[in-house]
Write a protein that holds these residues in place. Structure first.
Motif, mmCIF file in Angstrom:
data_model
loop_
_atom_site.group_PDB
_atom_site.id
_atom_site.type_symbol
_atom_site.label_atom_id
_atom_site.label_comp_id
_atom_site.label_asym_id
_atom_site.label_seq_id
_atom_site.Cartn_x
_atom_site.Cartn_y
_atom_site.Cartn_z
ATOM 1 N N PRO A 50 0.847 -1.202 0.000
ATOM 2 C CA PRO A 50 0.000 0.000 0.000
ATOM 3 C C PRO A 50 0.875 1.242 0.000
ATOM 4 C CG PRO A 50 -0.746 -1.571 1.663
ATOM 5 C CD PRO A 50 0.576 -2.056 1.177
ATOM 6 N N ALA A 51 0.825 2.019 -1.057
ATOM 7 C CA ALA A 51 1.753 3.120 -1.248
ATOM 8 C C ALA A 51 1.171 4.431 -0.741
ATOM 9 C CB ALA A 51 2.125 3.255 -2.715
ATOM 10 N N VAL A 52 2.073 5.327 -0.268
ATOM 11 C CA VAL A 52 1.699 6.694 0.094
ATOM 12 C C VAL A 52 2.206 7.603 -1.011
ATOM 13 C CG1 VAL A 52 1.717 6.230 2.565
ATOM 14 C CG2 VAL A 52 3.833 6.916 1.426
ATOM 15 N N ALA A 53 2.048 8.887 -0.826
ATOM 16 C CA ALA A 53 2.446 9.851 -1.851
ATOM 17 C C ALA A 53 3.941 9.725 -2.153
ATOM 18 C CB ALA A 53 2.119 11.259 -1.383
ATOM 19 N N LEU A 54 4.275 10.031 -3.402
ATOM 20 C CA LEU A 54 5.670 9.893 -3.836
ATOM 21 C C LEU A 54 6.602 10.777 -3.025
ATOM 22 C CD1 LEU A 54 7.804 8.812 -5.769
ATOM 23 C CD2 LEU A 54 7.167 10.634 -7.381
ATOM 24 N N TRP A 55 6.202 12.023 -2.788
ATOM 25 C CA TRP A 55 7.093 12.926 -2.048
ATOM 26 C C TRP A 55 7.406 12.388 -0.658
ATOM 27 C CZ3 TRP A 55 5.799 14.935 2.621
ATOM 28 C CH2 TRP A 55 4.443 14.918 2.990
ATOM 29 N N GLU A 56 6.390 11.739 0.004
ATOM 30 C CA GLU A 56 6.641 11.189 1.330
ATOM 31 C C GLU A 56 7.604 10.008 1.246
ATOM 32 O OE1 GLU A 56 4.308 9.235 5.171
ATOM 33 O OE2 GLU A 56 3.149 10.122 3.522
ATOM 34 N N GLN A 57 7.471 9.206 0.197
ATOM 35 C CA GLN A 57 8.400 8.085 0.041
ATOM 36 C C GLN A 57 9.830 8.581 -0.154
ATOM 37 O OE1 GLN A 57 7.256 4.547 -2.077
ATOM 38 N NE2 GLN A 57 5.272 5.447 -2.627
ATOM 39 N N VAL A 82 18.583 5.095 11.572
ATOM 40 C CA VAL A 82 18.270 4.274 10.402
ATOM 41 C C VAL A 82 17.227 3.216 10.758
ATOM 42 C CG1 VAL A 82 19.215 2.553 8.816
ATOM 43 C CG2 VAL A 82 20.464 4.672 9.242
ATOM 44 N N ALA A 83 17.391 2.565 11.904
ATOM 45 C CA ALA A 83 16.448 1.511 12.300
ATOM 46 C C ALA A 83 15.041 2.070 12.495
ATOM 47 C CB ALA A 83 16.943 0.836 13.578
ATOM 48 N N LEU A 84 14.932 3.198 13.205
ATOM 49 C CA LEU A 84 13.610 3.775 13.448
ATOM 50 C C LEU A 84 12.982 4.293 12.152
ATOM 51 C CD1 LEU A 84 14.248 5.695 16.803
ATOM 52 C CD2 LEU A 84 13.071 3.511 16.455
ATOM 53 N N ALA A 85 13.785 4.944 11.332
ATOM 54 C CA ALA A 85 13.248 5.460 10.058
ATOM 55 C C ALA A 85 12.806 4.313 9.159
ATOM 56 C CB ALA A 85 14.308 6.307 9.365
ATOM 57 N N LEU A 86 13.544 3.222 9.166
ATOM 58 C CA LEU A 86 13.179 2.071 8.350
ATOM 59 C C LEU A 86 11.869 1.452 8.835
ATOM 60 C CD1 LEU A 86 14.352 0.490 5.945
ATOM 61 C CD2 LEU A 86 15.379 -1.070 7.584
ATOM 62 N N LEU A 87 11.717 1.352 10.168
ATOM 63 C CA LEU A 87 10.498 0.781 10.729
ATOM 64 C C LEU A 87 9.274 1.616 10.346
ATOM 65 C CD1 LEU A 87 8.983 -1.170 12.594
ATOM 66 C CD2 LEU A 87 9.607 0.322 14.513
ATOM 67 N N VAL A 88 9.369 2.923 10.550
ATOM 68 C CA VAL A 88 8.224 3.793 10.250
ATOM 69 C C VAL A 88 7.930 3.814 8.757
ATOM 70 C CG1 VAL A 88 7.319 6.145 10.427
ATOM 71 C CG2 VAL A 88 8.674 5.180 12.294
ATOM 72 N N SER A 89 9.009 3.837 7.937
ATOM 73 C CA SER A 89 8.797 3.904 6.487
ATOM 74 C C SER A 89 8.088 2.656 5.972
ATOM 75 C CB SER A 89 10.137 4.089 5.780
ATOM 76 O OG SER A 89 10.940 2.912 5.895
ATOM 77 N N GLN A 91 5.985 0.850 7.685
ATOM 78 C CA GLN A 91 4.580 0.986 8.088
ATOM 79 C C GLN A 91 3.823 1.968 7.188
ATOM 80 O OE1 GLN A 91 4.962 2.091 12.217
ATOM 81 N NE2 GLN A 91 4.931 -0.055 12.919
ATOM 82 N N ARG A 92 4.521 2.955 6.667
ATOM 83 C CA ARG A 92 3.884 3.938 5.788
ATOM 84 C C ARG A 92 3.754 3.426 4.363
ATOM 85 N NH1 ARG A 92 0.644 7.230 7.056
ATOM 86 N NH2 ARG A 92 1.256 8.707 5.409
ATOM 87 N N GLY A 93 4.409 2.321 4.025
ATOM 88 C CA GLY A 93 4.252 1.740 2.707
ATOM 89 C C GLY A 93 5.257 2.230 1.684
ATOM 90 N N ILE A 94 6.518 2.473 2.102
ATOM 91 C CA ILE A 94 7.543 2.871 1.147
ATOM 92 C C ILE A 94 7.799 1.725 0.181
ATOM 93 C CG2 ILE A 94 9.419 2.104 2.649
ATOM 94 C CD1 ILE A 94 11.120 4.333 1.570
ATOM 95 N N GLN A 95 7.986 2.033 -1.100
ATOM 96 C CA GLN A 95 8.149 0.999 -2.129
ATOM 97 C C GLN A 95 9.607 0.758 -2.517
ATOM 98 O OE1 GLN A 95 5.244 2.896 -4.819
ATOM 99 N NE2 GLN A 95 4.100 0.963 -4.758
ATOM 100 N N GLU A 96 10.558 1.327 -1.790
ATOM 101 C CA GLU A 96 11.985 1.044 -2.008
ATOM 102 C C GLU A 96 12.427 0.144 -0.862
ATOM 103 O OE1 GLU A 96 15.630 0.404 -2.892
ATOM 104 O OE2 GLU A 96 15.303 1.281 -0.916
ATOM 105 N N LEU A 97 12.661 -1.140 -1.138
ATOM 106 C CA LEU A 97 12.957 -2.107 -0.087
ATOM 107 C C LEU A 97 14.382 -2.651 -0.137
ATOM 108 C CD1 LEU A 97 9.664 -4.218 -0.267
ATOM 109 C CD2 LEU A 97 10.133 -2.220 1.143
ATOM 110 N N GLN A 98 15.092 -2.383 -1.194
ATOM 111 C CA GLN A 98 16.403 -3.022 -1.373
ATOM 112 C C GLN A 98 17.538 -2.182 -0.790
ATOM 113 O OE1 GLN A 98 15.522 -3.031 -5.542
ATOM 114 N NE2 GLN A 98 15.561 -5.280 -5.640
#
Length: 412
Positions: A50-57, A82-89, A91-98
């Motif tokens: 589930p994706a959020v707005a591009l600017w937020e990603q 990095v760990a906290l930002a990764l966790l929240v991102s 949950q927000r549905g960021i589409q860059e996982l690699q």
């Protein structure tokens, strides 16, 4: 320097060059992650998320990657951020996982390799590894869609845990290995510095000891001349009225002896004395006893050639003793280090100069080049304004050569 435990040791901070590398590396990783985000969205690779707005990603991608610009300066803060930002991102549905997941690997590694407080960084890394494993497992179950059977879900969960446990454990252990390597190198550098200091102190003590030895020998030489001067002066006093000619001869001898004694005293200025004890009795040695040294070398099994070239002249006693000691030390080095079979000792009386040449055919003579014996040779040569050369001989073996200036007509 008192030793410290691994947990007490603090690794020095990064250099200016390393900080610049981190800045450029962090910016490059951030740029690649943003590009990968656009590629992932355009290719529909992670449409199931589930994706959020591009600017937020984009913001979340930068929040995860840009801390790498200061990773070695603030390893603990970067790892937590990095760990906290990764966790929240996630949950927000960021589409860059690699790339962002790889950043967490890098943060855990950096924490191990550059953490200032060893105990804190170790506990923090273990916590981050556990967090990462739980998070990845939950992410697979939440975003992977409905699973056909509970058994499949369990199998997939175990697979994800095992594979990622290997990745995170590798980062953890590599960080430990790098940190331990730096600590060991630091300890070796400290030990090397201590050894250099000890070697310098030993060399200084050897120089001082050799100067004391030289001073003792010169003490005997000067004492001899002064004693002779006293005897001649007494004879001159008694003969002054009865035999003026004899008195003048005695006074001339006193004058000549005074000159010689002053010359010996001048040489003593180059030698230091500890003053801890009265000078011990020193064996009277000189050029005339050089054959004793070569005879002992023959008895040790060497084939020895000894030759004197030129017309021998009387030498000051201190110089004669220095010649003996230098030849003695050179021959001793040959016996100890050179594994030689032949030895060639030559004394040359040149025009106003005395030359010593001690050459062997051994293979290990140069092993003594940094030894204390050569320190003593240099001191003896310098006291008499001479020169010393030593090193491998062009035809093989090792050579010690010393030259001393002298004045003809100086009584021994």
């Amino acid at each position: 320097m008192p030793s410290v435990t691994p947990d007490e040791w603090r690794r020095p901070g990064p250099t200016a060059r390393q900080r610049r590398i981190d800045v450029w590396t962090g910016l490059a990783v951030a740029a690649v992650a943003v590009i990968n985000l656009f590629l992932s969205r355009g290719g529909g690779i992670f449409d199931f998320v589930p994706a959020v707005a591009l600017w937020e990603q984009v913001v979340w991608v930068l929040a995860i990657t840009l801390p790498l610009t200061v990773r070695r300066r603030y390893p603990e803060a970067v790892a937590i951020t990095v760990a906290l930002a990764l966790l929240v991102s996630r949950q927000r549905g960021i589409q860059e996982l690699q790339i962002t997941t790889g950043v967490l690997f890098a943060a855990i590694y950096t924490l191990g390799a550059w953490g200032r407080n060893r105990a804190v960084s170790r506990n923090l890394r273990l916590g981050l590894v556990g967090f990462a494993l739980v998070w990845i497992t939950l992410a697979v179950l939440v975003f992977g869609g409905p699973l056909p059977e509970p058994a499949v879900a369990a199998s997939l969960t175990m697979n994800v845990l095992v594979v990622n446990a290997g990745f995170f454990a590798f980062c953890h252990l590599m960080g430990d290995a790098v940190w331990n390597g730096v600590r060991r190198r630091h300890e070796l550098e400290e030990q090397a510095a201590e050894l250099r200091a000890a070697q310098a102190l030993a060399a200084e003590r050897a120089v001082l000891g050799e100067r004391v030895r030289i001073a003792r020998e010169l003490h005997d030489v000067v004492a001899h001349h002064v004693s002779v001067m006293g005897i001649q002066a007494s004879a001159a006093r008694r003969a002054l009225d009865k035999d003026p000619v004899r008195a003048r001869t005695a006074l001339s001898a006193v004058e000549e002896g005074a000159r010689t004694a002053v010359d010996e005293l001048r040489r003593m200025l180059g030698a230091l004395r500890s003053g801890e004890a009265e000078p011990a009795t020193v064996e009277k040695v000189g050029v005339d006893r050089l054959p004793e040294i070569t005879d002992r070398a023959r008895e040790a099994g060497l084939t020895v050639e000894f030759a004197v070239y030129g017309e021998p002249v009387p030498l000051p006693e201190s110089l004669s003793q220095a010649v003996y000691r230098i030849v003695q030390e050179a021959v001793t080095n040959t016996l100890k280090h050179a594994h030689a079979r032949t030895l060639d000792v030559r004394v040359r009386y040149l025009n106003g100069e005395l030359e010593l040449d001690v050459t062997d055919d051994g293979r290990g003579g140069s092993a003594a080049a940094g030894g204390m014996g050569l320190v003593g040779m240099r001191e003896r040569v310098s006291v008499h304004d001479g020169t010393l050369t030593h090193g491998p001989h062009p035809d093989g073996g090792y050579r010690v050569r010393a030259r001393f200036p002298y004045q003809t007509g100086v009584p021994a």
